[in-house]
Design a protein around this motif. Structure first.
Motif, PDB file in Angstrom:
ATOM      1  N   ARG A  60       0.841  -1.200   0.000  1.00  0.00           N
ATOM      2  CA  ARG A  60       0.000   0.000   0.000  1.00  0.00           C
ATOM      3  C   ARG A  60       0.875   1.249   0.000  1.00  0.00           C
ATOM      4  O   ARG A  60       1.734   1.419   0.846  1.00  0.00           O
ATOM      5  CB  ARG A  60      -0.915  -0.003   1.210  1.00  0.00           C
ATOM      6  CG  ARG A  60      -1.968  -1.080   1.141  1.00  0.00           C
ATOM      7  CD  ARG A  60      -2.893  -1.000   2.341  1.00  0.00           C
ATOM      8  NE  ARG A  60      -3.833  -2.092   2.307  1.00  0.00           N
ATOM      9  CZ  ARG A  60      -3.753  -3.149   3.105  1.00  0.00           C
ATOM     10  NH1 ARG A  60      -2.788  -3.251   3.992  1.00  0.00           N
ATOM     11  NH2 ARG A  60      -4.649  -4.112   3.009  1.00  0.00           N
ATOM     12  N   ARG A  62       0.841   5.070   0.580  1.00  0.00           N
ATOM     13  CA  ARG A  62      -0.051   5.919   1.369  1.00  0.00           C
ATOM     14  C   ARG A  62       0.292   7.400   1.267  1.00  0.00           C
ATOM     15  O   ARG A  62       1.429   7.758   0.966  1.00  0.00           O
ATOM     16  CB  ARG A  62      -0.002   5.487   2.831  1.00  0.00           C
ATOM     17  CG  ARG A  62      -0.496   4.071   3.027  1.00  0.00           C
ATOM     18  CD  ARG A  62      -0.392   3.640   4.476  1.00  0.00           C
ATOM     19  NE  ARG A  62      -0.867   2.296   4.669  1.00  0.00           N
ATOM     20  CZ  ARG A  62      -2.120   1.968   4.952  1.00  0.00           C
ATOM     21  NH1 ARG A  62      -3.035   2.904   5.077  1.00  0.00           N
ATOM     22  NH2 ARG A  62      -2.472   0.715   5.124  1.00  0.00           N
ATOM     23  N   TRP A  68      -4.517   7.396   4.242  1.00  0.00           N
ATOM     24  CA  TRP A  68      -5.321   6.795   3.173  1.00  0.00           C
ATOM     25  C   TRP A  68      -4.416   6.272   2.059  1.00  0.00           C
ATOM     26  O   TRP A  68      -3.335   6.780   1.830  1.00  0.00           O
ATOM     27  CB  TRP A  68      -6.383   7.740   2.644  1.00  0.00           C
ATOM     28  CG  TRP A  68      -5.879   9.007   2.043  1.00  0.00           C
ATOM     29  CD1 TRP A  68      -5.549  10.149   2.700  1.00  0.00           C
ATOM     30  CD2 TRP A  68      -5.630   9.260   0.656  1.00  0.00           C
ATOM     31  NE1 TRP A  68      -5.123  11.097   1.814  1.00  0.00           N
ATOM     32  CE2 TRP A  68      -5.152  10.576   0.553  1.00  0.00           C
ATOM     33  CE3 TRP A  68      -5.752   8.509  -0.502  1.00  0.00           C
ATOM     34  CZ2 TRP A  68      -4.807  11.155  -0.658  1.00  0.00           C
ATOM     35  CZ3 TRP A  68      -5.410   9.089  -1.710  1.00  0.00           C
ATOM     36  CH2 TRP A  68      -4.953  10.395  -1.771  1.00  0.00           C
ATOM     37  N   LYS A  70      -3.093   5.713  -1.552  1.00  0.00           N
ATOM     38  CA  LYS A  70      -3.080   6.393  -2.850  1.00  0.00           C
ATOM     39  C   LYS A  70      -3.067   5.388  -3.997  1.00  0.00           C
ATOM     40  O   LYS A  70      -3.486   5.689  -5.101  1.00  0.00           O
ATOM     41  CB  LYS A  70      -1.835   7.277  -2.963  1.00  0.00           C
ATOM     42  CG  LYS A  70      -1.842   8.456  -2.012  1.00  0.00           C
ATOM     43  CD  LYS A  70      -0.503   9.166  -2.006  1.00  0.00           C
ATOM     44  CE  LYS A  70      -0.388  10.166  -3.112  1.00  0.00           C
ATOM     45  NZ  LYS A  70       0.826  10.999  -2.986  1.00  0.00           N
TER      46      LYS A  70
END
Length: 118
Positions: A60, A62, A68, A70
């Motif tokens: 991930r 972020r 959150w 991206k």
């Protein structure tokens, strides 16, 4: 009082005349450097510094540590570590080249250090 108002009005008009006016994304006046604010945010990866490869099958990418998501980085994608902090597992990275998931070159974000190798 009216003299002060007229001088103030002239000063404001002079300042506004010196500002760049943008209409539809095209600079109507101003300097060439001010015409492209996006270029000021570009991060140039220093030559000679080593990049890191993503080792996770899907990592991930972020906006902030534990923020959150991206997008995703996949095994083999290359990143340049821009910032790291002692004791923190999170590192701020810059994507080198376009990632397999379509994240653009020089996009900044955060990843977990555990999933990066030289």
């Amino acid at each position: 009082m009216s003299l002060l108002r007229s001088r103030l009005g002239l000063a404001v008009a002079a300042v506004l005349a010196g500002l760049m006016v943008t209409v539809g994304g095209v600079a109507a006046s101003g300097s060439a450097a001010a015409a492209s604010p996006a270029s000021a945010e570009r991060y140039v990866i220093p030559k000679g510094l080593k990049t890191h490869k993503v080792t996770a099958s899907a990592l991930r990418f972020r906006a902030a540590p534990a923020g959150w998501v991206k997008g995703l980085l996949y095994r083999g994608d290359r990143v340049f570590i821009r910032e790291s902090y002692v004791g923190s597992p999170w590192v701020k990275v810059v994507v080198v080249g376009k990632s397999q998931s379509g994240i653009r070159h020089e996009t900044r974000g955060w990843v977990h250090r555990q999933y990066l190798r030289r």
